[in-house]
Design a protein around this motif. Structure first.
Motif, PDB file in Angstrom:
ATOM      1  N   GLY A  26       0.806  -1.209   0.000  1.00  0.00           N
ATOM      2  CA  GLY A  26       0.000   0.000   0.000  1.00  0.00           C
ATOM      3  C   GLY A  26       0.843   1.265   0.000  1.00  0.00           C
ATOM      4  O   GLY A  26       0.545   2.220  -0.725  1.00  0.00           O
ATOM      5  N   ALA A  27       1.892   1.260   0.802  1.00  0.00           N
ATOM      6  CA  ALA A  27       2.766   2.433   0.859  1.00  0.00           C
ATOM      7  C   ALA A  27       3.390   2.678  -0.519  1.00  0.00           C
ATOM      8  O   ALA A  27       3.498   3.825  -0.973  1.00  0.00           O
ATOM      9  CB  ALA A  27       3.855   2.223   1.906  1.00  0.00           C
ATOM     10  N   GLY A  28       3.796   1.594  -1.185  1.00  0.00           N
ATOM     11  CA  GLY A  28       4.385   1.707  -2.520  1.00  0.00           C
ATOM     12  C   GLY A  28       3.378   2.243  -3.525  1.00  0.00           C
ATOM     13  O   GLY A  28       3.723   3.058  -4.397  1.00  0.00           O
ATOM     14  N   ALA A  29       2.133   1.790  -3.404  1.00  0.00           N
ATOM     15  CA  ALA A  29       1.088   2.246  -4.330  1.00  0.00           C
ATOM     16  C   ALA A  29       0.871   3.748  -4.177  1.00  0.00           C
ATOM     17  O   ALA A  29       0.778   4.484  -5.166  1.00  0.00           O
ATOM     18  CB  ALA A  29      -0.209   1.477  -4.067  1.00  0.00           C
ATOM     19  N   LEU A  30       0.824   4.221  -2.925  1.00  0.00           N
ATOM     20  CA  LEU A  30       0.604   5.651  -2.707  1.00  0.00           C
ATOM     21  C   LEU A  30       1.803   6.452  -3.221  1.00  0.00           C
ATOM     22  O   LEU A  30       1.661   7.482  -3.879  1.00  0.00           O
ATOM     23  CB  LEU A  30       0.375   5.940  -1.220  1.00  0.00           C
ATOM     24  N   MET A  31       2.998   5.937  -2.941  1.00  0.00           N
ATOM     25  CA  MET A  31       4.210   6.618  -3.393  1.00  0.00           C
ATOM     26  C   MET A  31       4.243   6.726  -4.917  1.00  0.00           C
ATOM     27  O   MET A  31       4.579   7.765  -5.478  1.00  0.00           O
ATOM     28  CB  MET A  31       5.415   5.821  -2.921  1.00  0.00           C
ATOM     29  N   LEU A  32       3.886   5.621  -5.569  1.00  0.00           N
ATOM     30  CA  LEU A  32       3.893   5.603  -7.040  1.00  0.00           C
ATOM     31  C   LEU A  32       2.858   6.579  -7.596  1.00  0.00           C
ATOM     32  O   LEU A  32       3.157   7.339  -8.524  1.00  0.00           O
ATOM     33  CB  LEU A  32       3.619   4.171  -7.532  1.00  0.00           C
ATOM     34  N   ALA A  33       1.662   6.570  -7.019  1.00  0.00           N
ATOM     35  CA  ALA A  33       0.618   7.472  -7.519  1.00  0.00           C
ATOM     36  C   ALA A  33       1.063   8.928  -7.368  1.00  0.00           C
ATOM     37  O   ALA A  33       0.917   9.734  -8.289  1.00  0.00           O
ATOM     38  CB  ALA A  33      -0.697   7.233  -6.767  1.00  0.00           C
ATOM     39  N   VAL A  34       1.649   9.254  -6.208  1.00  0.00           N
ATOM     40  CA  VAL A  34       2.085  10.636  -5.973  1.00  0.00           C
ATOM     41  C   VAL A  34       3.244  10.997  -6.899  1.00  0.00           C
ATOM     42  O   VAL A  34       3.279  12.076  -7.497  1.00  0.00           O
ATOM     43  CB  VAL A  34       2.473  10.833  -4.490  1.00  0.00           C
ATOM     44  N   HIS A  78       5.723   4.802 -14.997  1.00  0.00           N
ATOM     45  CA  HIS A  78       6.708   5.486 -14.157  1.00  0.00           C
ATOM     46  C   HIS A  78       7.800   4.501 -13.735  1.00  0.00           C
ATOM     47  O   HIS A  78       7.509   3.339 -13.437  1.00  0.00           O
ATOM     48  CB  HIS A  78       6.011   6.056 -12.916  1.00  0.00           C
ATOM     49  N   PRO A  79       9.071   4.951 -13.702  1.00  0.00           N
ATOM     50  CA  PRO A  79      10.167   4.034 -13.330  1.00  0.00           C
ATOM     51  C   PRO A  79       9.972   3.368 -11.970  1.00  0.00           C
ATOM     52  O   PRO A  79      10.411   2.240 -11.751  1.00  0.00           O
ATOM     53  CB  PRO A  79      11.400   4.939 -13.294  1.00  0.00           C
ATOM     54  N   LEU A  80       9.300   4.058 -11.043  1.00  0.00           N
ATOM     55  CA  LEU A  80       9.068   3.454  -9.721  1.00  0.00           C
ATOM     56  C   LEU A  80       8.221   2.187  -9.821  1.00  0.00           C
ATOM     57  O   LEU A  80       8.323   1.306  -8.972  1.00  0.00           O
ATOM     58  CB  LEU A  80       8.347   4.453  -8.815  1.00  0.00           C
ATOM     59  N   ALA A  81       7.383   2.096 -10.859  1.00  0.00           N
ATOM     60  CA  ALA A  81       6.515   0.916 -10.997  1.00  0.00           C
ATOM     61  C   ALA A  81       7.376  -0.336 -11.128  1.00  0.00           C
ATOM     62  O   ALA A  81       7.040  -1.397 -10.597  1.00  0.00           O
ATOM     63  CB  ALA A  81       5.583   1.059 -12.199  1.00  0.00           C
ATOM     64  N   ARG A  82       8.484  -0.216 -11.836  1.00  0.00           N
ATOM     65  CA  ARG A  82       9.401  -1.351 -11.994  1.00  0.00           C
ATOM     66  C   ARG A  82      10.060  -1.697 -10.670  1.00  0.00           C
ATOM     67  O   ARG A  82      10.218  -2.862 -10.312  1.00  0.00           O
ATOM     68  CB  ARG A  82      10.453  -0.993 -13.051  1.00  0.00           C
ATOM     69  N   ALA A  83      10.407  -0.648  -9.916  1.00  0.00           N
ATOM     70  CA  ALA A  83      11.074  -0.878  -8.631  1.00  0.00           C
ATOM     71  C   ALA A  83      10.116  -1.481  -7.604  1.00  0.00           C
ATOM     72  O   ALA A  83      10.555  -2.132  -6.661  1.00  0.00           O
ATOM     73  CB  ALA A  83      11.648   0.443  -8.105  1.00  0.00           C
ATOM     74  N   LEU A  84       8.828  -1.250  -7.797  1.00  0.00           N
ATOM     75  CA  LEU A  84       7.838  -1.694  -6.803  1.00  0.00           C
ATOM     76  C   LEU A  84       7.035  -2.895  -7.269  1.00  0.00           C
ATOM     77  O   LEU A  84       6.015  -3.230  -6.685  1.00  0.00           O
ATOM     78  CB  LEU A  84       6.864  -0.539  -6.505  1.00  0.00           C
ATOM     79  N   ARG A  85       7.494  -3.555  -8.341  1.00  0.00           N
ATOM     80  CA  ARG A  85       6.630  -4.588  -8.907  1.00  0.00           C
ATOM     81  C   ARG A  85       6.493  -5.803  -7.989  1.00  0.00           C
ATOM     82  O   ARG A  85       7.335  -6.067  -7.133  1.00  0.00           O
ATOM     83  CB  ARG A  85       7.119  -4.996 -10.297  1.00  0.00           C
ATOM     84  N   VAL A  86       5.411  -6.546  -8.214  1.00  0.00           N
ATOM     85  CA  VAL A  86       5.086  -7.711  -7.393  1.00  0.00           C
ATOM     86  C   VAL A  86       5.728  -8.945  -8.010  1.00  0.00           C
ATOM     87  O   VAL A  86       5.750  -9.092  -9.222  1.00  0.00           O
ATOM     88  CB  VAL A  86       3.555  -7.940  -7.353  1.00  0.00           C
ATOM     89  N   ASP A  87       6.205  -9.871  -7.171  1.00  0.00           N
ATOM     90  CA  ASP A  87       6.833 -11.076  -7.712  1.00  0.00           C
ATOM     91  C   ASP A  87       5.779 -12.076  -8.181  1.00  0.00           C
ATOM     92  O   ASP A  87       4.605 -11.972  -7.843  1.00  0.00           O
ATOM     93  CB  ASP A  87       7.752 -11.712  -6.667  1.00  0.00           C
ATOM     94  N   LYS A  88       6.217 -13.062  -8.942  1.00  0.00           N
ATOM     95  CA  LYS A  88       5.288 -13.982  -9.608  1.00  0.00           C
ATOM     96  C   LYS A  88       4.409 -14.758  -8.634  1.00  0.00           C
ATOM     97  O   LYS A  88       3.228 -14.999  -8.909  1.00  0.00           O
ATOM     98  CB  LYS A  88       6.079 -14.972 -10.474  1.00  0.00           C
ATOM     99  N   ALA A  89       4.949 -15.149  -7.489  1.00  0.00           N
ATOM    100  CA  ALA A  89       4.170 -15.960  -6.553  1.00  0.00           C
ATOM    101  C   ALA A  89       3.051 -15.129  -5.916  1.00  0.00           C
ATOM    102  O   ALA A  89       1.919 -15.594  -5.777  1.00  0.00           O
ATOM    103  CB  ALA A  89       5.086 -16.535  -5.473  1.00  0.00           C
ATOM    104  N   ARG A  90       3.371 -13.902  -5.564  1.00  0.00           N
ATOM    105  CA  ARG A  90       2.333 -13.065  -4.954  1.00  0.00           C
ATOM    106  C   ARG A  90       1.278 -12.657  -5.975  1.00  0.00           C
ATOM    107  O   ARG A  90       0.101 -12.523  -5.647  1.00  0.00           O
ATOM    108  CB  ARG A  90       2.955 -11.844  -4.294  1.00  0.00           C
TER     109      ARG A  90
END
Ligand SMILES: *Cc1c(COP(=O)(O)O)cnc(C)c1O
Length: 468
Positions: A146-154, A311-323
């Motif tokens: 959630g924190a990553g999602a808010l950071m990315l949106a902002v 946004h480049p942060l989306a790559r840094a915050l991406r979810v792994d395959k299992a999740r």
């Protein structure tokens, strides 16, 4: 007097010790040597208290260190705290389908591969489509949390710009998540408006100017301001934002997808309603009320979601395959209208009477007392909401019991209620009742006393037989 520290055993001698040799075989030489070095180092420091360690002391100390390291590793445990979404205990327990999906995706998987045409595929496409459908959004994207999602949106909407937030919503979610710091880290400038208890439409209107990148509403998910309070409705905020041509972002926190008829959830904002009220983007967690794995979701306007995705942060915050696989399986339960397949929801919605029956069955075989308890949703969600529940009260000093249960296999975490150690059944999956029984029996040194007919069993005041 000679300095006895000079007499510390050598590494070679220690490695020849049979107990150490056994541990080397089990845990690997590197780990054991490192632990021995640390123990020797401590024994050598002038501040070391007590008599200086001999060979056996060093061995005992080192094995204890290695044991402690092993206990710190990730392990399953039983959550008897009554806090359903316990952040320290991993928040939402995953559904069987989600666990199976994680296991299936653990090896090679189609995480970025299109099985229809055999080409590279987009990561998270299914989760995006299903999330969007379930909250009535044009598009959605899942990221790390959630924190990553808010950071990315902002970051995607408001880098170098102001983000307007009410002073009543500058939340801290457990130490490391503090709204002003998240905004700063995302490169935006916090523009506070209103006061702690009252913020009005005019406050927002006055604040918006050329340098405003977004209007942000943050759900007060872990506290409540009561009394002389005022805040604009979502519709009001959407209007102010639209009139100024600024996106309205709503951090919902908990991930309730649609309005719920659960009495405890009457005041909880949901993604569908927020988007219907014209929020441009909603942001929420995957492992709170959504009941899935750790994830953060951004859903809403297609153009804005796409800006987040690129946004480049989306790559840094991406979810792994299992999740991602677990998230899909969780959303699948919603699409099939089978929310009770999600343990978090099964636990939140469990009837007190069903919990009482389970507690009673355990108490009878263990000769324990059943007590009514109060559990909470937890996970920084639904402050002030309580759920009536049932548990086992254990006889004895609560701190000693808590420590003994932490050492059990699997470990059991309970809570202290009115000076007694209590295990609340609401946060224990029914399938784990046998494991809980065995852990209690082991800690108390009791077998199934009823079955063996050894001694009278204490009966509580709420004997179900009498009422059934
Ligand atoms: C929990 C929460 C977050 C943080 O979400 P994580 O998934 O824990 O990173 C952000 N905002 C609100 C309002 C929350 O309740």
């Amino acid at each position: 007097m000679t300095d006895p520290r000079g007499a510390l055993p050598s590494m070679t001698a220690l490695l020849r010790d049979p107990a150490i040799g056994e541990r080397v075989a089990a845990a690997g030489r590197g780990r054991v040597v490192a632990a021995l070095r640390a123990t020797l180092g401590e024994a050598r420091t002038p501040s070391a208290s007590g008599p200086v360690a001999d060979h056996d002391d060093i061995v005992t100390e080192t094995l204890a260190t290695l044991d402690a390291e092993d206990r710190a590793r990730s392990t399953r445990l039983l959550n008897g705290t009554g806090v359903v979404l316990h952040t320290n205990l991993g928040r939402a327990p995953l559904s069987e389908a989600a666990v199976a999906a994680m296991v299936a995706a653990a090896g090679a998987s189609n995480v970025e591969y299109d099985l229809t045409d055999g080409r590279r595929g987009g990561r998270g496409g299914t989760a995006s489509a299903w999330l969007a459908r379930l909250c009535g959004a044009d598009d959605a994207i899942a990221v790390n949390n959630g924190a990553g999602a808010l950071m990315l949106a902002v970051a995607a909407l408001a880098t170098g710009r102001k983000v307007v937030v009410s002073r009543g919503e500058l939340v801290e979610i457990g130490g490391s998540f503090r709204l002003p710091e998240i905004l700063q880290a995302a490169g935006a400038v916090l523009h506070e408006v209103g006061t702690t208890n009252r913020t009005h439409v005019a406050d927002y209107e006055r604040a918006i100017e050329d340098m405003t990148g977004a209007l942000l509403r943050v759900h007060a998910s872990n506290y409540r301001i009561e009394g002389f309070v005022a805040a604009p409705t979502d519709l009001d905020l959407a209007e102010v934002a639209a009139a100024a041509g600024v996106p309205f972002v709503y951090d919902l926190g908990s991930g309730l997808l649609a309005p719920s008829d659960h009495p405890a959830l009457r005041d909880e904002p949901d993604a569908t309603s927020a988007l219907q009220a014209d929020a441009d983007l909603v942001v929420f967690s995957g492992d709170k009320l959504l009941g899935g794995p750790q994830a953060g979701v951004i859903a809403g306007d297609a153009r804005l979601v796409e800006r987040c995705r690129r946004h480049p942060l989306a790559r840094a915050l991406r979810v792994d395959k299992a999740r991602l696989a677990a998230l899909e399986a969780t959303l699948d339960a919603y699409l099939r209208d089978d929310r009770s397949a999600l343990p978090a929801w099964a636990q939140l919605e469990a009837e007190p009477r069903a919990l009482q029956l389970r507690a009673k069955a355990l108490a009878d075989t263990l000769d324990l007392e059943v007590v009514p308890t109060t559990s909470v949703p937890g996970g920084g969600a639904l402050p002030g909401v309580t759920l009536p529940s049932w548990g086992l009260r254990l006889p004895g000093p609560p701190d000693d019991l808590a420590a003994a249960f932490r050492r059990a296999d699997p470990p059991v975490v309970g809570r202290v209620d009115e000076g007694a150690f209590v295990l609340d059944l609401r946060s224990v999956p029914p399938a784990d009742d046998d494991a809980l029984h065995d852990a209690v029996a082991a800690v108390l040194g009791r077998g199934p006393s009823r079955a063996e007919g050894s001694g009278p069993s204490r009966r509580d005041d709420h004997d179900l037989q009498d009422r059934a």
